[in-house]
Design a protein around this motif. Sequence first.
Motif, PDB file in Angstrom:
ATOM      1  N   GLY A  54       0.787  -1.222   0.000  1.00  0.00           N
ATOM      2  CA  GLY A  54       0.000   0.000   0.000  1.00  0.00           C
ATOM      3  C   GLY A  54       0.816   1.268   0.000  1.00  0.00           C
ATOM      4  N   ILE A  55       2.100   1.177  -0.349  1.00  0.00           N
ATOM      5  CA  ILE A  55       2.966   2.358  -0.372  1.00  0.00           C
ATOM      6  C   ILE A  55       2.930   2.987  -1.765  1.00  0.00           C
ATOM      7  CG2 ILE A  55       5.340   3.173  -0.093  1.00  0.00           C
ATOM      8  CD1 ILE A  55       5.834   0.819   1.766  1.00  0.00           C
ATOM      9  N   ASP A  56       2.796   4.291  -1.816  1.00  0.00           N
ATOM     10  CA  ASP A  56       2.802   5.004  -3.094  1.00  0.00           C
ATOM     11  C   ASP A  56       4.243   5.057  -3.609  1.00  0.00           C
ATOM     12  OD1 ASP A  56       2.600   6.674  -5.255  1.00  0.00           O
ATOM     13  OD2 ASP A  56       1.375   8.186  -4.253  1.00  0.00           O
ATOM     14  N   GLU A  57       4.481   4.463  -4.775  1.00  0.00           N
ATOM     15  CA  GLU A  57       5.848   4.394  -5.299  1.00  0.00           C
ATOM     16  C   GLU A  57       6.438   5.766  -5.573  1.00  0.00           C
ATOM     17  OE1 GLU A  57       6.258   2.655  -9.133  1.00  0.00           O
ATOM     18  OE2 GLU A  57       4.384   3.482  -9.880  1.00  0.00           O
ATOM     19  N   ARG A  58       5.585   6.767  -5.759  1.00  0.00           N
ATOM     20  CA  ARG A  58       6.080   8.108  -6.036  1.00  0.00           C
ATOM     21  C   ARG A  58       6.745   8.738  -4.818  1.00  0.00           C
ATOM     22  NH1 ARG A  58       0.527  10.172  -8.731  1.00  0.00           N
ATOM     23  NH2 ARG A  58      -0.193   8.885  -6.985  1.00  0.00           N
ATOM     24  N   THR A  59       6.443   8.237  -3.628  1.00  0.00           N
ATOM     25  CA  THR A  59       7.046   8.776  -2.409  1.00  0.00           C
ATOM     26  C   THR A  59       8.417   8.182  -2.129  1.00  0.00           C
ATOM     27  OG1 THR A  59       6.067   7.057  -0.997  1.00  0.00           O
ATOM     28  CG2 THR A  59       4.732   9.021  -1.439  1.00  0.00           C
ATOM     29  N   LEU A  60       8.842   7.202  -2.937  1.00  0.00           N
ATOM     30  CA  LEU A  60      10.115   6.526  -2.692  1.00  0.00           C
ATOM     31  C   LEU A  60      11.301   7.260  -3.289  1.00  0.00           C
ATOM     32  CD1 LEU A  60       9.011   2.847  -3.367  1.00  0.00           C
ATOM     33  CD2 LEU A  60       9.251   3.981  -1.169  1.00  0.00           C
ATOM     34  N   LYS A  61      11.072   8.179  -4.177  1.00  0.00           N
ATOM     35  CA  LYS A  61      12.169   8.886  -4.840  1.00  0.00           C
ATOM     36  C   LYS A  61      12.839   9.842  -3.847  1.00  0.00           C
ATOM     37  CE  LYS A  61      10.352   8.586  -9.526  1.00  0.00           C
ATOM     38  NZ  LYS A  61      11.376   7.602  -9.911  1.00  0.00           N
ATOM     39  N   ARG A  62      14.159   9.784  -3.826  1.00  0.00           N
ATOM     40  CA  ARG A  62      14.923  10.640  -2.924  1.00  0.00           C
ATOM     41  C   ARG A  62      15.073  12.042  -3.504  1.00  0.00           C
ATOM     42  NH1 ARG A  62      20.014   6.810  -2.462  1.00  0.00           N
ATOM     43  NH2 ARG A  62      19.316   6.380  -4.587  1.00  0.00           N
ATOM     44  N   GLU A  63      14.982  13.040  -2.675  1.00  0.00           N
ATOM     45  CA  GLU A  63      15.045  14.434  -3.123  1.00  0.00           C
ATOM     46  C   GLU A  63      16.424  14.730  -3.699  1.00  0.00           C
ATOM     47  OE1 GLU A  63      14.301  18.954  -1.382  1.00  0.00           O
ATOM     48  OE2 GLU A  63      13.955  17.189  -0.120  1.00  0.00           O
ATOM     49  N   GLY A  64      16.448  15.318  -4.862  1.00  0.00           N
ATOM     50  CA  GLY A  64      17.706  15.698  -5.492  1.00  0.00           C
ATOM     51  C   GLY A  64      18.422  14.561  -6.188  1.00  0.00           C
ATOM     52  N   VAL A  65      17.821  13.391  -6.208  1.00  0.00           N
ATOM     53  CA  VAL A  65      18.441  12.233  -6.851  1.00  0.00           C
ATOM     54  C   VAL A  65      17.472  11.673  -7.897  1.00  0.00           C
ATOM     55  CG1 VAL A  65      19.411   9.937  -6.547  1.00  0.00           C
ATOM     56  CG2 VAL A  65      19.733  11.671  -4.770  1.00  0.00           C
ATOM     57  N   CYS A  66      17.910  11.669  -9.149  1.00  0.00           N
ATOM     58  CA  CYS A  66      17.061  11.102 -10.203  1.00  0.00           C
ATOM     59  C   CYS A  66      17.489   9.667 -10.489  1.00  0.00           C
ATOM     60  CB  CYS A  66      17.150  11.944 -11.471  1.00  0.00           C
ATOM     61  SG  CYS A  66      18.787  11.944 -12.227  1.00  0.00           S
ATOM     62  N   ALA A  67      16.670   8.949 -11.183  1.00  0.00           N
ATOM     63  CA  ALA A  67      16.991   7.560 -11.527  1.00  0.00           C
ATOM     64  C   ALA A  67      18.188   7.535 -12.468  1.00  0.00           C
ATOM     65  CB  ALA A  67      15.788   6.896 -12.180  1.00  0.00           C
ATOM     66  N   ALA A  68      19.052   6.564 -12.245  1.00  0.00           N
ATOM     67  CA  ALA A  68      20.224   6.420 -13.120  1.00  0.00           C
ATOM     68  C   ALA A  68      19.800   5.817 -14.451  1.00  0.00           C
ATOM     69  CB  ALA A  68      21.274   5.539 -12.447  1.00  0.00           C
ATOM     70  N   SER A  69      20.647   6.004 -15.453  1.00  0.00           N
ATOM     71  CA  SER A  69      20.330   5.483 -16.779  1.00  0.00           C
ATOM     72  C   SER A  69      21.624   5.191 -17.523  1.00  0.00           C
ATOM     73  CB  SER A  69      19.488   6.497 -17.565  1.00  0.00           C
ATOM     74  OG  SER A  69      19.297   6.064 -18.895  1.00  0.00           O
ATOM     75  N   LEU A  70      21.790   3.954 -17.924  1.00  0.00           N
ATOM     76  CA  LEU A  70      22.949   3.547 -18.708  1.00  0.00           C
ATOM     77  C   LEU A  70      22.485   3.090 -20.086  1.00  0.00           C
ATOM     78  CD1 LEU A  70      25.232   1.450 -16.306  1.00  0.00           C
ATOM     79  CD2 LEU A  70      25.871   3.527 -17.531  1.00  0.00           C
ATOM     80  N   PRO A  71      23.052   3.640 -21.150  1.00  0.00           N
ATOM     81  CA  PRO A  71      22.635   3.197 -22.486  1.00  0.00           C
ATOM     82  C   PRO A  71      22.940   1.720 -22.713  1.00  0.00           C
ATOM     83  CG  PRO A  71      24.608   4.571 -22.625  1.00  0.00           C
ATOM     84  CD  PRO A  71      24.118   4.668 -21.215  1.00  0.00           C
ATOM     85  N   THR A  72      23.969   1.207 -22.020  1.00  0.00           N
ATOM     86  CA  THR A  72      24.299  -0.212 -22.178  1.00  0.00           C
ATOM     87  C   THR A  72      23.183  -1.106 -21.648  1.00  0.00           C
ATOM     88  OG1 THR A  72      25.543   0.011 -20.112  1.00  0.00           O
ATOM     89  CG2 THR A  72      26.788   0.103 -22.160  1.00  0.00           C
ATOM     90  N   THR A  73      22.736  -0.827 -20.423  1.00  0.00           N
ATOM     91  CA  THR A  73      21.663  -1.640 -19.832  1.00  0.00           C
ATOM     92  C   THR A  73      20.375  -1.501 -20.635  1.00  0.00           C
ATOM     93  OG1 THR A  73      22.655  -1.244 -17.654  1.00  0.00           O
ATOM     94  CG2 THR A  73      20.438  -2.162 -17.704  1.00  0.00           C
ATOM     95  N   MET A  74      20.065  -0.255 -21.020  1.00  0.00           N
ATOM     96  CA  MET A  74      18.852  -0.025 -21.820  1.00  0.00           C
ATOM     97  C   MET A  74      18.930  -0.801 -23.139  1.00  0.00           C
ATOM     98  SD  MET A  74      16.930   2.253 -20.174  1.00  0.00           S
ATOM     99  CE  MET A  74      17.046   3.545 -18.937  1.00  0.00           C
TER     100      MET A  74
END
Length: 397
Positions: free
Chosen positions: A219-239
Amino acid sequence: MRLASSGTSRRSKVKDMSAEVVDSNPYSRLMALQRMGIVENYERIRDFSVAIVGIGGVGSVAAEMLTRCGIGRLLLYDYDTVELANMNRLFFRPDQVGMMKTDAAAQTLTDINPDVILESYSLNITTVKGYEVFLESLKRKNSKQDRQSSAGTAGVDLVLSCVDNYEARMVVNQACNELKQTWMESGVSEDAVSGHIQLLIPGETACFACAPPLVVASGIDERTLKREGVCAASLPTTMGVVAGLLIQNALKFLLKFGQVSPYLGYNSLKDYFPSMEMRPNPQCSNSACLERQKEYLQAKPARDALAKEKMEAEASLRSECPLHVDNEWNISVVDDSEEGTSNHIEASGTLPDGLTRELPTADKYEEALATGGTNLVANDDFDLVELQRQLDALNAS
């Protein structure tokens, strides 16, 4: 919300999917799969329609791969715009910043392969209006789809989910359950070092609501899990790896070759690829999923009978096949029942035409002298008088 279509005006200029091996044929390398026996009929890819939801790091690369493979029709869904922050990924270019991702994708893909019909839908499918448009667009068939789609009531053959949040995945899940539409889900972790793909067939496999993530189930809202000032990482290799696994699985599903993976994970830190299979939950919270499960169980007897008939036909075909086929080296497989004939030839000492018996070597002669000449007797047809004469000559020397 904005809809756009691209590629239909160029459809009349579609190139024949020729197998001719020339530098000017964009499909020669693809048709090689057919010549090599990997795919029975690669040209069928022209007849397929695929919807890609989410034109981000995975979805944009997946769309490019399908376009280069010569897919017949692509439906693209996203509501976001291209940003400079997206440049660490593949596909999008700095000059496309500010464009809707679907429009930018359609622009690039048309330049890559104008033979593909492209439909661009710039909308948010999680809104009421967006969901209605999404559902109706999946039902719509193209001009070549006079047949009922084998996957269900939809006008597409496969839906690929490349979104980055649970809410959008649940919307795709709901639409595909309602339409009896097979789809594949994909995802990359927030730390960009792992990902997965998953095949979902309504009624046959677990839907996305059958086994929700622990965070959502709690029942936890996933939008509340993001840390302030930190965006999700993204690697073109993994993608790129996840997009490649997704499209490889999609091609195997559409063109019916190889083994389609029900679930395949990817951990880049350990080069680990876990796989598993998930059955539907009889107590799933999604009513459309429960309805599909019921239909699947009701059709099971007829499906099993058809599978048995197919297996018997294949077994019968194998039994009628020759032990070997003609080949340029004239190599053949000899039945065990013919072994007696081979032994008879060896016993008689008769050689096939074109072969001569090898003469004993010098080492054999020395060995024969040490044993009284008995080892020089190769067979009963050897002239004993001549042999004795040769031995006498050797002893005299």
